[in-house]
Design a protein around this motif. Structure first.
Motif, PDB file in Angstrom:
ATOM      1  N   ILE A 412     -55.149  72.962  15.009  1.00 30.75           N
ATOM      2  CA  ILE A 412     -54.719  72.734  13.629  1.00 30.75           C
ATOM      3  C   ILE A 412     -55.036  73.992  12.825  1.00 30.75           C
ATOM      4  O   ILE A 412     -56.186  74.443  12.799  1.00 30.75           O
ATOM      5  CB  ILE A 412     -55.440  71.504  13.029  1.00 30.75           C
ATOM      6  CG1 ILE A 412     -55.020  70.232  13.770  1.00 30.75           C
ATOM      7  CG2 ILE A 412     -55.149  71.379  11.532  1.00 30.75           C
ATOM      8  CD1 ILE A 412     -53.556  69.829  13.576  1.00 30.75           C
ATOM      9  N   VAL A 413     -53.993  74.569  12.220  1.00 28.03           N
ATOM     10  CA  VAL A 413     -54.162  75.742  11.360  1.00 28.03           C
ATOM     11  C   VAL A 413     -53.911  75.270   9.930  1.00 28.03           C
ATOM     12  O   VAL A 413     -52.771  75.213   9.470  1.00 28.03           O
ATOM     13  CB  VAL A 413     -53.176  76.873  11.744  1.00 28.03           C
ATOM     14  CG1 VAL A 413     -53.482  78.131  10.937  1.00 28.03           C
ATOM     15  CG2 VAL A 413     -53.231  77.165  13.244  1.00 28.03           C
ATOM     16  N   PRO A 414     -54.978  74.899   9.214  1.00 32.96           N
ATOM     17  CA  PRO A 414     -54.795  74.302   7.884  1.00 32.96           C
ATOM     18  C   PRO A 414     -54.078  75.243   6.926  1.00 32.96           C
ATOM     19  O   PRO A 414     -54.334  76.448   6.924  1.00 32.96           O
ATOM     20  CB  PRO A 414     -56.232  74.052   7.403  1.00 32.96           C
ATOM     21  CG  PRO A 414     -57.056  73.991   8.649  1.00 32.96           C
ATOM     22  CD  PRO A 414     -56.412  74.961   9.588  1.00 32.96           C
ATOM     23  N   GLY A 415     -53.181  74.683   6.145  1.00 34.74           N
ATOM     24  CA  GLY A 415     -52.470  75.471   5.136  1.00 34.74           C
ATOM     25  C   GLY A 415     -51.286  76.244   5.678  1.00 34.74           C
ATOM     26  O   GLY A 415     -50.536  76.846   4.915  1.00 34.74           O
ATOM     27  N   ARG A 420     -47.300  76.660  13.481  1.00 37.31           N
ATOM     28  CA  ARG A 420     -48.464  77.396  14.011  1.00 37.31           C
ATOM     29  C   ARG A 420     -49.528  76.468  14.583  1.00 37.31           C
ATOM     30  O   ARG A 420     -50.438  76.940  15.271  1.00 37.31           O
ATOM     31  CB  ARG A 420     -49.077  78.274  12.925  1.00 37.31           C
ATOM     32  CG  ARG A 420     -48.098  79.235  12.258  1.00 37.31           C
ATOM     33  CD  ARG A 420     -47.338  80.107  13.241  1.00 37.31           C
ATOM     34  NE  ARG A 420     -46.418  81.014  12.571  1.00 37.31           N
ATOM     35  CZ  ARG A 420     -45.210  81.324  13.025  1.00 37.31           C
ATOM     36  NH1 ARG A 420     -44.760  80.819  14.178  1.00 37.31           N
ATOM     37  NH2 ARG A 420     -44.437  82.161  12.360  1.00 37.31           N
ATOM     38  N   SER A 421     -49.444  75.177  14.290  1.00 35.22           N
ATOM     39  CA  SER A 421     -50.407  74.212  14.842  1.00 35.22           C
ATOM     40  C   SER A 421     -49.861  73.717  16.175  1.00 35.22           C
ATOM     41  O   SER A 421     -49.256  72.654  16.262  1.00 35.22           O
ATOM     42  CB  SER A 421     -50.613  73.056  13.851  1.00 35.22           C
ATOM     43  OG  SER A 421     -51.354  73.495  12.732  1.00 35.22           O
ATOM     44  N   VAL A 422     -50.078  74.536  17.204  1.00 36.05           N
ATOM     45  CA  VAL A 422     -49.452  74.316  18.511  1.00 36.05           C
ATOM     46  C   VAL A 422     -49.966  73.015  19.140  1.00 36.05           C
ATOM     47  O   VAL A 422     -51.167  72.783  19.224  1.00 36.05           O
ATOM     48  CB  VAL A 422     -49.711  75.527  19.434  1.00 36.05           C
ATOM     49  CG1 VAL A 422     -49.183  75.275  20.835  1.00 36.05           C
ATOM     50  CG2 VAL A 422     -49.090  76.785  18.829  1.00 36.05           C
ATOM     51  N   PRO A 463     -42.988  90.193   8.922  1.00 37.41           N
ATOM     52  CA  PRO A 463     -44.213  89.557   9.422  1.00 37.41           C
ATOM     53  C   PRO A 463     -43.954  88.094   9.795  1.00 37.41           C
ATOM     54  O   PRO A 463     -43.129  87.427   9.163  1.00 37.41           O
ATOM     55  CB  PRO A 463     -45.164  89.652   8.227  1.00 37.41           C
ATOM     56  CG  PRO A 463     -44.294  89.802   7.020  1.00 37.41           C
ATOM     57  CD  PRO A 463     -43.024  90.466   7.475  1.00 37.41           C
ATOM     58  N   ALA A 464     -44.643  87.619  10.834  1.00 39.94           N
ATOM     59  CA  ALA A 464     -44.570  86.201  11.181  1.00 39.94           C
ATOM     60  C   ALA A 464     -45.140  85.401  10.016  1.00 39.94           C
ATOM     61  O   ALA A 464     -46.213  85.716   9.506  1.00 39.94           O
ATOM     62  CB  ALA A 464     -45.383  85.935  12.444  1.00 39.94           C
ATOM     63  N   GLN A 465     -44.395  84.389   9.580  1.00 40.66           N
ATOM     64  CA  GLN A 465     -44.900  83.596   8.455  1.00 40.66           C
ATOM     65  C   GLN A 465     -46.103  82.779   8.904  1.00 40.66           C
ATOM     66  O   GLN A 465     -46.053  82.113   9.932  1.00 40.66           O
ATOM     67  CB  GLN A 465     -43.802  82.674   7.928  1.00 40.66           C
ATOM     68  CG  GLN A 465     -44.162  81.986   6.624  1.00 40.66           C
ATOM     69  CD  GLN A 465     -44.340  82.979   5.474  1.00 40.66           C
ATOM     70  OE1 GLN A 465     -43.606  83.951   5.371  1.00 40.66           O
ATOM     71  NE2 GLN A 465     -45.338  82.749   4.629  1.00 40.66           N
ATOM     72  N   LEU A 466     -47.164  82.814   8.121  1.00 36.66           N
ATOM     73  CA  LEU A 466     -48.318  81.994   8.466  1.00 36.66           C
ATOM     74  C   LEU A 466     -48.459  80.818   7.490  1.00 36.66           C
ATOM     75  O   LEU A 466     -48.399  79.661   7.902  1.00 36.66           O
ATOM     76  CB  LEU A 466     -49.599  82.825   8.471  1.00 36.66           C
ATOM     77  CG  LEU A 466     -50.872  82.036   8.824  1.00 36.66           C
ATOM     78  CD1 LEU A 466     -50.757  81.361  10.184  1.00 36.66           C
ATOM     79  CD2 LEU A 466     -52.092  82.938   8.791  1.00 36.66           C
ATOM     80  N   TYR A 467     -48.601  81.114   6.225  1.00 43.12           N
ATOM     81  CA  TYR A 467     -48.959  80.056   5.271  1.00 43.12           C
ATOM     82  C   TYR A 467     -47.777  79.565   4.455  1.00 43.12           C
ATOM     83  O   TYR A 467     -46.753  80.223   4.346  1.00 43.12           O
ATOM     84  CB  TYR A 467     -50.057  80.561   4.333  1.00 43.12           C
ATOM     85  CG  TYR A 467     -51.415  80.654   5.008  1.00 43.12           C
ATOM     86  CD1 TYR A 467     -51.991  79.527   5.583  1.00 43.12           C
ATOM     87  CD2 TYR A 467     -52.107  81.848   5.075  1.00 43.12           C
ATOM     88  CE1 TYR A 467     -53.241  79.599   6.188  1.00 43.12           C
ATOM     89  CE2 TYR A 467     -53.354  81.925   5.677  1.00 43.12           C
ATOM     90  CZ  TYR A 467     -53.918  80.796   6.234  1.00 43.12           C
ATOM     91  OH  TYR A 467     -55.148  80.855   6.833  1.00 43.12           O
ATOM     92  N   TRP A 468     -47.972  78.423   3.866  1.00 40.24           N
ATOM     93  CA  TRP A 468     -47.016  77.826   2.945  1.00 40.24           C
ATOM     94  C   TRP A 468     -47.262  78.325   1.525  1.00 40.24           C
ATOM     95  O   TRP A 468     -48.409  78.457   1.103  1.00 40.24           O
ATOM     96  CB  TRP A 468     -47.208  76.300   2.921  1.00 40.24           C
ATOM     97  CG  TRP A 468     -46.193  75.553   3.705  1.00 40.24           C
ATOM     98  CD1 TRP A 468     -46.358  75.031   4.953  1.00 40.24           C
ATOM     99  CD2 TRP A 468     -44.859  75.239   3.288  1.00 40.24           C
ATOM    100  NE1 TRP A 468     -45.184  74.417   5.347  1.00 40.24           N
ATOM    101  CE2 TRP A 468     -44.260  74.528   4.342  1.00 40.24           C
ATOM    102  CE3 TRP A 468     -44.112  75.487   2.146  1.00 40.24           C
ATOM    103  CZ2 TRP A 468     -42.943  74.062   4.282  1.00 40.24           C
ATOM    104  CZ3 TRP A 468     -42.802  75.036   2.076  1.00 40.24           C
ATOM    105  CH2 TRP A 468     -42.236  74.333   3.140  1.00 40.24           C
ATOM    106  N   PRO A 469     -46.210  78.535   0.744  1.00 38.29           N
ATOM    107  CA  PRO A 469     -46.399  78.721  -0.707  1.00 38.29           C
ATOM    108  C   PRO A 469     -46.635  77.360  -1.359  1.00 38.29           C
ATOM    109  O   PRO A 469     -46.675  76.329  -0.681  1.00 38.29           O
ATOM    110  CB  PRO A 469     -45.072  79.329  -1.160  1.00 38.29           C
ATOM    111  CG  PRO A 469     -44.065  78.785  -0.214  1.00 38.29           C
ATOM    112  CD  PRO A 469     -44.794  78.609   1.118  1.00 38.29           C
TER     113      PRO A 469
END
Lengths: 608, 608
Positions: A412-415, A420-422, A463-469
């Motif tokens: 779990i990758v919060p946010g 990304r939460s494989v 860049p690979a998107q990581l987080y949500w706005p």
């Protein structure tokens, strides 16, 4: 039942439950086809765009371009696709005849197509009995040279796995490369082969679990489904059964005993991605017994959430999620940074000094055609920072993780965007490089609105998107909702609105604002206090600063329109960094249709 | 010189240097008065609002409300203030006569005023010889009961220190409470007293340093100045001499020997804010010798940056900064988390367990009237997290920190609004509570756009703003710029644009986009590559993920308008979390005028 709507203090849960029983719910939520969404897009924001392209469209129609082969394309893509073709022609200055006038195309055999299976011989593919020479497209294919796997063949089995292809946008690109039709005999032969492959398909999708009929599917294989919006708003913790599902590949064969499931931990050679310097295994049982048991409330959302709205501004590639590819759960597991610290003696400083820049994750869900597994990676600064909260999770809302959500182990990758939460986690690797996964390198990246068709280089550079706005959306009432009989004459009638808000990267939502005059004035929404929410959910201290990973559910009331009139309600959220949602899709639009966070608008009409 | 503008490859530095020599620069940047900005606001976006309030204004004028006492107010505030009065009347439904018709007010003596010095006796204050009974306003005063310090007295000396009061908005609120005029004799007496206080003032401001004539001051005491925009764009690291200055109070008396300067470190009792459980001192010399020397590139920006634009939508309280209350520097010092770890053995977990929630900072700059010192605090999750990068900085761009910027020691809170990076640092305290500083608790907080006049409770409820949202702005050309003679006939003429972009909380800017059609289409800006920038400044790896605290300078070109016509250019930035600037001030506006990050627009006209 609708009379209840007049009271502001009426219990939302009752109200929504009542509404969900009405036919209104069926109209709004029980799986309208993609076609319906598309055609409605033509009648709304996109009208201007369609009009702009009308000249091109007319030309195409005059040349008879809509007949023959493209009946199928036209049937699914309607005039939006035509608009897109026209736009592409404008921007590319492409002189080629892209009309795809199938009636005039020559016939070729499967054998002839099969010979064109490389860049040397030319790359031909078949889609719905039309043959396309895509040699010149290979360099522009967002998935890179994987397109060559389909060279000389029918693309449909590949597209079944990479469902993003089945969009009007992609079909319109393909249309430019039409060169021939299969002979009638070989079209039949292909159909026969497909029928036999169907049974293979059964094999690939043999592990799919039983799913709740309350979910709102938008793709069957791989399975993708939205949460039912009115039920979603009834729970702070989304029940596992209605948590939205986003599968990129078939559900893999899962172990019966979760505890004995092993995850491989690799330290790759920082100078050689192919080499592993050190490797060990850890079981779920060890993660349970040897590490602290940590729980975080985390809202997961597919990066494509609300793509259907964005696609109404301009066609975007991908499944047309509405606003409920979002759910919230309490995830429990072992903190990733502690696992890497204990098993490898690595903290962030040490990992950086050794040359590691990314932590890669790999799922058990494989793509038998390309040999790829689903994967992702995050920077070491994220993976190894306790405050970022990465978990190797073995429980979801206090239960074993269901098959659709990553049983027996999910990172779990919060946010972060859900991708990304494989799920079905089977490998973690520290590396110099990002994950080589298609979904990390050639998907889930955003571009400026002016870039209609990103090239391979565009994908490499972004860049690979990581987080949500920051984002918020209205879940009740649905767009187009009609307030009907019984909802009558009182002066103080109101429309009750309910929705969610969240922000990525641990930023909390400090307020949600609602407007009925297109943003000239705003009113403050109130936080919902649901029975299942933590007691202090109204308090910003519910989650510490920088770890505000859970959504906030909100409600507001606005004056009801007069009989026969309508009102458009929009909402926006503001996060604790002061970021807020942008107003228009024209500012947000990107080719992959990601991070849709323009103001959410619903129009409610009142019956006569 | 202006002919150069036609080439896209022309060196911006030359261009800007040339422009700065021209009278154009003088017109644009050499300190237009607040009055001019205000009056232009009336003629633009605010016109609608003014019109809306016209009815009220007319009524006021008919009753002669503009005469007498309010000549001074009217002269500075013009019709915007009147509009604000009208708005307040609308929202407050206040039946009181707020006309401030000074000619009809009774006369009172200084002695009589002095008797009304408490809530029991009533709270009277004097401003410019008019007496106001503000008893009913005390509860609404954003600064809380500090207003009682002025009870029975002239408010001007207080307002000299808290300069936010000197705004049309505040004056219009005050106008509602006018009850009397000072007698002519006592008005003279007050003037005499003020003259003698002026020499005291000289004492308070005795430590002000010599400043660069290139700075663009907007307040003299305390000193506040913007960076000159065209020179700002010439450097990646803003030279210390032109770094914007935001002082809340007079510059304190500073030690000659920086190394022997002591900072007090206190562990407050988590159950009793007044009690200190443990205390020790650390000198700058110890910080230099006993801790790692760490440097970060950090863009500081005043939270009120771009308030002048926001105030054109609706009046907002505070100094009317344009877009250059922003600068970038390399700050060097000891990491705060290491200092607290070494001296107190505290890390984040331990601090939390002990009940600490905030780390407070206090400056040497005191307010001799209230006895307060300038201060701020940040959550322990920020202060004690290495990745947040807080520094106890003793160098700025490789030099001792200049007096205006916090010599000899300043805490740098990367990504935060400038107000949190406390200058002239003399005390750090771990505490259960936030700093009690006025500027932490009753200032630097944002509210929804519908809240025109926050009450004390509103300030208590709102979280203290910590970080900046994403923002960009154009520094060249200035708004209203006229492309003049010599800039002629070529078809391919362009306007060259240059600006900055940054985002708070360590989020990096991934792109800046520019539009000339109000956001329907966007083009991508290019990154500037200045000589003084780090080699890898174009690379997102210049700063690690989550620590992207430095601005990015960008440039773009758009087609020049035809002779006699104009073009409005707008820019917006997108950060690596996918957040982007909102479009309109109506979405961003807040009573204190903070975090102004709507699209930045400049209009450029071309001469005939």
């Amino acid at each position: 039942q609708l009379k209840n709507l007049t009271g502001t203090a009426v219990c939302c849960r009752q109200l929504l439950a009542a509404a969900s029983k009405s036919s209104q719910r069926l109209n709004a939520f029980s799986g309208p086809s993609q076609l319906r969404v598309l055609s409605s897009s033509v009648t709304r924001e996109n009208q201007a765009q369609v009009n702009r392209c009308h000249g091109d469209k007319e030309r195409q129609e005059k040349s008879g371009s809509n007949g023959g082969t493209f009946a199928a394309v036209a049937a699914t893509a309607a005039s939006v696709a035509m608009a897109t073709v026209a736009v592409n022609k404008d921007t590319n200055n492409d002189e080629k005849d892209t009309s795809g006038n199938a009636a005039n195309l020559p016939s070729v055999t499967l054998e002839e197509v099969a010979k064109h299976n490389s860049l040397q011989t030319g790359v031909w593919v078949i889609y719905q009995n039309t043959v396309y020479d895509v040699t010149n497209f290979v360099d522009s294919h967002p998935g890179g040279e994987k397109i060559l796997l389909a060279a000389g063949k029918d693309v449909e089995p590949f597209w079944d796995l990479y469902a993003v292809h089945k969009s009007p946008h992609v079909l319109s690109i393909l249309a430019e490369y039409a060169i021939a039709r299969l002979t009638a005999a070989d079209a039949l032969e292909l159909q026969r082969r497909k029928a036999s492959e169907q049974s293979d398909d059964g094999g690939k999708f043999a592990n799919e679990p039983k799913r709740s009929p309350l979910l709102v599917p938008i793709n069957k294989r791989p399975y993708n489904a939205m949460s039912p919006p009115e039920i979603l708003m009834d729970h702070y913790y989304t029940p596992n059964a209605i948590h939205f599902v986003r599968n990129h590949l078939p559900v893999p064969k899962l172990p019966e005993d979760a505890n004995s499931h092993r995850v491989k931990l690799d330290l790759k050679d920082p100078t050689n991605e192919e080499k592993v310097n050190r490797s060990l295994n850890v079981t779920v049982e060890q993660l349970r017994n040897d590490f602290p048991r940590v729980s975080y409330d985390v809202t997961l959302a597919c990066a494509g959430n609300r793509r259907n709205e964005m696609a109404q501004w301009r066609q975007a590639r991908g499944l047309e999620w509405r606003q409920t590819a979002v759910s919230n759960a309490r995830w429990t597991g072992a903190p990733l940074h502690l696992v890497l610290k204990k098993l490898f003696g690595l903290d962030l400083d040490k990992a950086r000094k050794l040359g590691y820049r990314h932590v890669q994750f790999e799922g058990m869900d494989g793509d038998s055609i390309t040999g790829d597994f689903y994967g992702a990676s995050v920077p070491v600064e994220v993976a190894l920072d306790e405050s970022r909260g990465l978990l190797l999770a073995y429980e979801m809302n206090g239960e074993a993780i269901p098959a659709d959500h990553g049983y027996p182990l999910r990172v779990i990758v919060p946010g972060a965007i859900g991708a990304r939460s494989v799920k079905w986690l089977c490998r973690i690797a520290l590396s110099r490089q990002e994950s080589s996964s298609f979904w990390l390198r050639s998907d889930y990246k955003t571009f400026q609105p002016s870039l209609y068709t990103p090239t391979v280089e565009d994908f490499v550079r972004a860049p690979a998107q990581l987080y949500w706005p920051v984002v918020s959306a209205i879940c009740w009432p649905p767009d187009g909702h009609v307030i009907r009989d019984g909802y009558g004459a009182d002066e103080d009638e109101v429309v009750q609105i309910r929705g969610y808000a969240f922000s990525g990267a641990g930023a909390g939502v400090v307020r949600v604002e609602v407007t009925t005059d297109d943003g000239n004035t705003w009113q403050l929404a109130q936080w919902c206090n649901l029975d299942d929410a933590p007691d202090d959910v109204d308090d910003s201290l519910h989650q510490p600063f920088g770890q505000r990973w859970a959504w906030r559910l909100w409600e507001a009331t606005v004056p009801a329109p007069k009989p026969g009139q309508s009102v458009t309600i929009a909402c926006k959220a503001v996060n604790d960094n002061g970021n807020q949602q942008p107003e228009r899709w024209s500012s947000v639009w990107n080719a992959r249709g990601l991070l849709g966070n323009a103001w959410h608008r619903v129009t409610v009409k009142r019956g006569q």
